[in-house]
Design an enzyme around this catalytic site. Structure first.
Site, PDB file in Angstrom:
ATOM      1  N   SER A  16       0.821  -1.218   0.000  1.00 23.87           N
ATOM      2  CA  SER A  16       0.000   0.000   0.000  1.00 23.87           C
ATOM      3  C   SER A  16       0.853   1.266   0.000  1.00 23.87           C
ATOM      4  O   SER A  16       0.428   2.300  -0.533  1.00 23.87           O
ATOM      5  CB  SER A  16      -0.929  -0.001   1.217  1.00 23.87           C
ATOM      6  OG  SER A  16      -0.176  -0.090   2.428  1.00 23.87           O
ATOM      7  N   ASP A  76      -2.947   7.320  10.145  1.00 24.49           N
ATOM      8  CA  ASP A  76      -3.012   6.003  10.774  1.00 24.49           C
ATOM      9  C   ASP A  76      -1.673   5.543  11.336  1.00 24.49           C
ATOM     10  O   ASP A  76      -1.559   4.428  11.838  1.00 24.49           O
ATOM     11  CB  ASP A  76      -3.543   4.966   9.784  1.00 24.49           C
ATOM     12  CG  ASP A  76      -2.707   4.889   8.512  1.00 24.49           C
ATOM     13  OD1 ASP A  76      -1.656   5.564   8.458  1.00 24.49           O
ATOM     14  OD2 ASP A  76      -3.112   4.174   7.573  1.00 24.49           O
ATOM     15  N   HIS A 128       0.815   5.176   6.894  1.00 19.34           N
ATOM     16  CA  HIS A 128       0.908   5.809   5.574  1.00 19.34           C
ATOM     17  C   HIS A 128       1.272   7.280   5.717  1.00 19.34           C
ATOM     18  O   HIS A 128       0.765   7.972   6.608  1.00 19.34           O
ATOM     19  CB  HIS A 128      -0.416   5.663   4.832  1.00 19.34           C
ATOM     20  CG  HIS A 128      -0.799   4.241   4.588  1.00 19.34           C
ATOM     21  ND1 HIS A 128      -1.695   3.557   5.396  1.00 19.34           N
ATOM     22  CD2 HIS A 128      -0.369   3.355   3.651  1.00 19.34           C
ATOM     23  CE1 HIS A 128      -1.843   2.317   4.954  1.00 19.34           C
ATOM     24  NE2 HIS A 128      -1.034   2.163   3.895  1.00 19.34           N
TER      25      HIS A 128
END
Length: 938
Positions: A235, A411, A414
């Site tokens: 991600s 979070d 990221h």
């Protein structure tokens, strides 16, 4: 304690001096300290020539103040001094430091003189005893003399010459250090871009030792045309993919299933960017990479890969997970190395996390684990090839970026969008800089190859240096033969002194020798990639604090002017000096991004052009000298340095826009006044009708300016004609030249008109220009001062409230003269303001043109887009050292230009025409070589 010798007997009455026995201090030439003793209080107060003749001799107050044997050669007249003041290429400046030597003999002579001289006491009813007389003025005199002699002692040991020697030593040491550093650490700036840097502000990333270009959409598409870029990983790599694509297409949205492949294609630009979802380094990722090694058609041009956090999460941070990661990355390392031989492959190291914000199912992803995985990846990938450096490049700079910004994460895992954009722009610079070669993107750019003209210039300067060394050796050997020899009969030394004048050939060779060394420094700074470069970053403190500092220095160093006329020579030098220093600070601080500062700097540039109109008009109006020698002298002083830089630095003439601007306006002024009928002050004084004739000429000039300003097509047709196009084109067109000319189109006319009105009022004795006198009567002076202050502040308020640069630039040509005239009146109406000037600012004003041009390459960098870094890691020390060298170089170039002007532009017309023919042949050859170069590039 040693006692002073007893004072001599009182001096005899006036006129009773012994005519036979001269006083010991008057029987030999004056020492370097003696000129200081001629500074009487009255001379310091009045600043004018005195009629006092004593044993020290006669001279002007300026001569006595300078402490030289002779004062600097004055202008032919006061008016000529005014006429010369506005010329942008002011003649070379002399050293502000005197050459006084303060040996012990000078001090003994000073002490003896103080004991012998007739006391100059305050007037009183009865004569004072000698001791009282010394109490009256002795303390003040001694303090002033001690201060001046101390200053001369400092100047003797630290003059401009010694400063230049120190600058030369600094350059040699810095060059040696940077050369050794590059040999030890490597010469690849891409490695610095991918691995090191720092934040200049919240969002401005500065790589170590090089500059990063901010790519626009059109530039990115042009670079990536027919290219395929692949991002493979988890991600975090997906985030980097989105930021990279948004450089090409800002409207691209982050939508769809995040745990799958995401394609992007711009068919018009033929650019393809893919994201491949492989969150772990495992067999699936290996298979994808293996396909690329076997299929050359599907193989991407750029591959960006990276993964680790999923492995930590799935294995709950266990050591078995790390062992499995090492095995998997070992298996794909040879495949990546094989791909890296034909494609650009980057392995993205894992960024740190903000553990406090991590959710419960991610708590096992700690920075300690991330560091272990990164160490494993670096160790395995760098050791995948034997006895050679790995072709797989480590993208580790994102770690440094994340360390500064991870606290802004939503979070804890990221990165915020600004950090991702920075990493994406770094990737774009790594790949595209070597293709597009942006001026302000020095990272990953190789040194540009030498052109044919540059090679010929290098040969010329090499021959000049060699010729001067040979000349110097021959001259030194000849000098040795003239050394004193001992007479065998008398035992005394005989000196065979031959005062040979310095030949023009020696001056020519010496000048080109020094110029060649200086040009080598220019090339090293801005073309050879030897020294480092950094991007600019504007803050209010970086601009205003240096402004306050130089203002304090300028006010501290003030002196009396030699004359108190409006815009006298010292005042115009002061004006140019402080304006140039402000412009330099403006450029190095990147203050052009702040619109109010930009608008005020536009006024300073306009003020330079105003002085051009004022100075040249005054000269031609007063002197009536329209000869070719005057024109050639001005053109040579203006353009010599720029022509040399165009050759050495491979830049077009229009790149140094201010010099073409001043040159064209000088020719406009000359043609306007030289055309029939030639109207000068001497002719106009006999008949007022000629004044109206001159105003008519100025009116036609204004109409011509308006026509060109509002007829872009006509302007471009004129300056697109060959060979003018070779001088005024930039990037293939003359739009930049039209924009620069149009931005200050009226101010030169305003300067000419102001000079005409001022000289007319001066001739009719309307103005009071005596020392300490207001320019007009008290009422008129106060009224004009009030209007000037209000106008000055009104313009500043308007400029500070500007919101749109284009709209403000449109109004600037018409309103800039308001603040210029307001400043002139504020500076000149009060008599005390006209009587003093800042010698600090005036010194810089004498080399203002050289400072403006030299800053392009040896103070700033990348053609003014960045900052030259001589001393990395210490911005303050770097600015001090680079500024010191920069000012010394500018001063030396000013002296070289003045020396060459005397040789290349002789006063004899027949010799001058021959030189002009040679210069014309030189430029014809230059045009031919330039055409050959252009064809070879195409």
């Amino acid at each position: 304690m040693a006692l002073l010798p007893p004072p001599p007997p009182p001096p005899p009455p006036a006129g009773a001096r012994d005519p036979v026995t001269p006083e010991p201090w008057a029987s030999r030439p004056p020492s370097p300290a003696q000129p200081l003793l001629r500074q009487e209080a009255k001379e310091e107060e009045e600043g004018e020539e005195t009629d006092i003749q004593d044993a020290w001799g006669t001279g002007t107050a300026e001569q006595r103040r300078r402490g030289f044997g002779e004062a600097a050669e004055p202008a032919d007249s006061a008016e000529e001094g005014q006429a010369e003041a506005g010329v942008a290429a002011a003649g070379g400046s002399g050293s502000p430091a005197g050459g006084a030597g303060g040996d012990g003999e000078s001090w003994r002579q000073l002490l003896a003189w103080l004991q012998r001289r007739q006391p100059q006491c305050c007037p009183c009813a009865a004569p004072l005893p000698r001791s009282a007389a010394y109490c009256c003025h002795g303390g003040t005199k001694m303090a002033a003399l001690a201060y001046n002699l101390g200053k001369r002692e400092i100047n003797h040991y630290f003059s401009v010459r010694s400063a230049k020697v120190l600058a030369l030593v600094a350059v040699l040491l810095l060059a040696a250090c940077h050369l050794a550093s590059r040999r030890y650490r490597g010469n690849d700036s891409c490695e610095y871009l991918l691995s090191s840097g720092r934040f200049l502000g919240e969002k401005v990333w500065q790589p170590h030792s090089c500059m990063m270009h901010k790519y626009k959409i059109s530039e990115a598409k042009n670079c990536l045309v027919d290219k395929h870029i692949a991002f493979i990983g988890d991600s975090r790599i997906r985030q980097l993919f989105y930021s990279f694509v948004k450089i090409i297409n800002p409207q691209f949205k982050e939508e769809g299933n995040k745990h799958e492949n995401i394609p992007f294609e711009d068919k018009l630009a033929s650019v393809k960017v893919d994201f491949l979802w492989h969150p772990e380094v495992n067999g699936s990722m290996k298979q994808c990479i293996k396909v690329w090694t076997e299929d050359s058609i599907a193989k991407p041009h750029v591959i960006v890969a990276g993964a680790a956090t999923w492995s930590i999460k799935i294995h709950n941070g266990s050591s078995e997970g790390l062992s499995q990661y090492k095995m998997n990355i070992t298996s794909i390392a040879p495949l990546l190395e094989k791909l890296a031989k034909t494609s650009d492959v980057y392995w993205v190291l894992q960024d740190p996390v903000y553990e406090d914000l991590l959710s419960e199912n991610r708590k096992m992803i700690t920075n300690e684990k991330i560091d272990a995985y990164n160490e494993a990846a670096v160790s395995i990938l760098n050791s995948s090839t034997r006895n050679s450096k790995s072709n797989v490049k480590m993208f580790s700079v994102s770690k440094l970026i994340a360390q500064e910004t991870i606290m802004e994460s939503l979070d804890g895992l990221h990165l915020p969008e600004s950090s991702r954009e920075t990493s994406a722009m770094i990737l774009m610079n790594v790949y595209c800089n070597k293709i597009l070669k942006p001026v302000d993107g020095s990272c990953c750019q190789p040194r540009p190859p030498l052109t044919l003209i540059q090679k010929l210039a290098a040969c010329f300067f090499t021959l000049s240096i060699t010729g001067y060394l040979i000349f110097y050796i021959i001259h030194r050997n000849a000098h040795r033969k003239n050394k004193p020899c001992t007479d065998l009969e008398s035992g005394e030394e005989k000196k065979n002194i031959i005062n040979t004048p310095v030949s023009s050939l020696e001056i020519l060779l010496q000048s080109f020798c020094k110029l060649g060394l200086i040009m080598a420094y220019f090339y090293m700074c801005d073309r050879a990639n030897l020294f480092m470069k950094e991007n600019k970053f504007y803050t209010h403190s970086s601009f205003f604090i240096p402004i306050i500092y130089i203002l304090v220095l300028g006010v501290f160093y003030n002196e009396n002017t030699k004359e108190t006329k409006v815009l006298n020579r010292e005042q115009t030098d002061e004006w140019k000096g402080w304006m140039q220093l402000v412009i330099l600070i403006y450029h190095i601080s990147g203050a052009s991004t702040f619109l109010p500062v930009y608008m005020h700097i536009r006024v300073l540039v306009a003020a330079y052009l105003f002085q051009t109109g004022y100075g040249h008009f005054s000269y031609f109006w007063i002197k009536g000298d329209f000869g070719i020698h005057r024109v050639c002298q001005v053109l040579f002083r203006l353009n010599f340095l720029v022509v040399v830089l165009c050759i050495v630095m491979d830049r077009p003439y229009q790149f140094y826009y201010f010099v073409p601007l001043v040159t064209v306006w000088f020719m406009v002024i000359y043609i306007t006044l030289a055309l029939w009928p030639q109207i000068i002050q001497k002719k106009a004084n006999g008949n007022c009708f000629w004044h109206f004739g001159l105003l008519l000429k100025l009116g036609f000039l204004l109409l011509f300016i308006c026509f060109l300003a509002y007829s872009q097509g006509a302007f471009e047709k004129i300056f697109s004609l060959w060979p003018l196009s070779k001088c005024f084109e930039l990037k293939g067109n003359v739009y930049e030249w039209w924009f620069r000319w149009r931005l200050d189109r009226y101010v030169v006319f305003h300067g000419m008109l102001f000079a005409f009105i001022y000289l007319a009022l001066q001739k009719r004795q309307v103005l009071s220009e005596g020392k300490g006198e207001p320019l007009f009567s008290n009422k008129i002076s106060n009224f004009l001062l009030f209007i000037s202050v209000v106008s000055f502040l009104t313009y500043s308020i308007w400029a500070s409230s500007c919101k749109n640069k284009a709209e403000c630039n449109e109004l600037h040509p018409s309103v800039s003269v308001v603040q210029i005239l307001a400043f002139i009146l504020i500076r000149n109406i009060p008599g005390y303001a006209r009587s003093v000037y800042s010698s600090f600012f005036a010194w810089f004003g004498k080399i203002s043109l050289e400072l403006f041009i030299c800053q392009y390459h040896i103070w700033l960098a990348a053609d003014t887009r960045g900052i030259l870094v001589l001393i990395p890691g210490n911005p303050m020390l770097n600015i001090i050292v680079s500024t010191f060298i920069f000012v010394c170089v500018a001063h030396e170039i000013s002296q070289i230009t003045n020396d060459l002007a005397q040789i290349i532009i002789p006063k004899d017309n027949s010799s001058l025409l021959k030189r002009l023919a040679c210069i014309a042949a030189f430029f014809c050859g230059l045009l031919i070589l330039s055409s050959i170069q252009d064809k070879s590039k195409q």
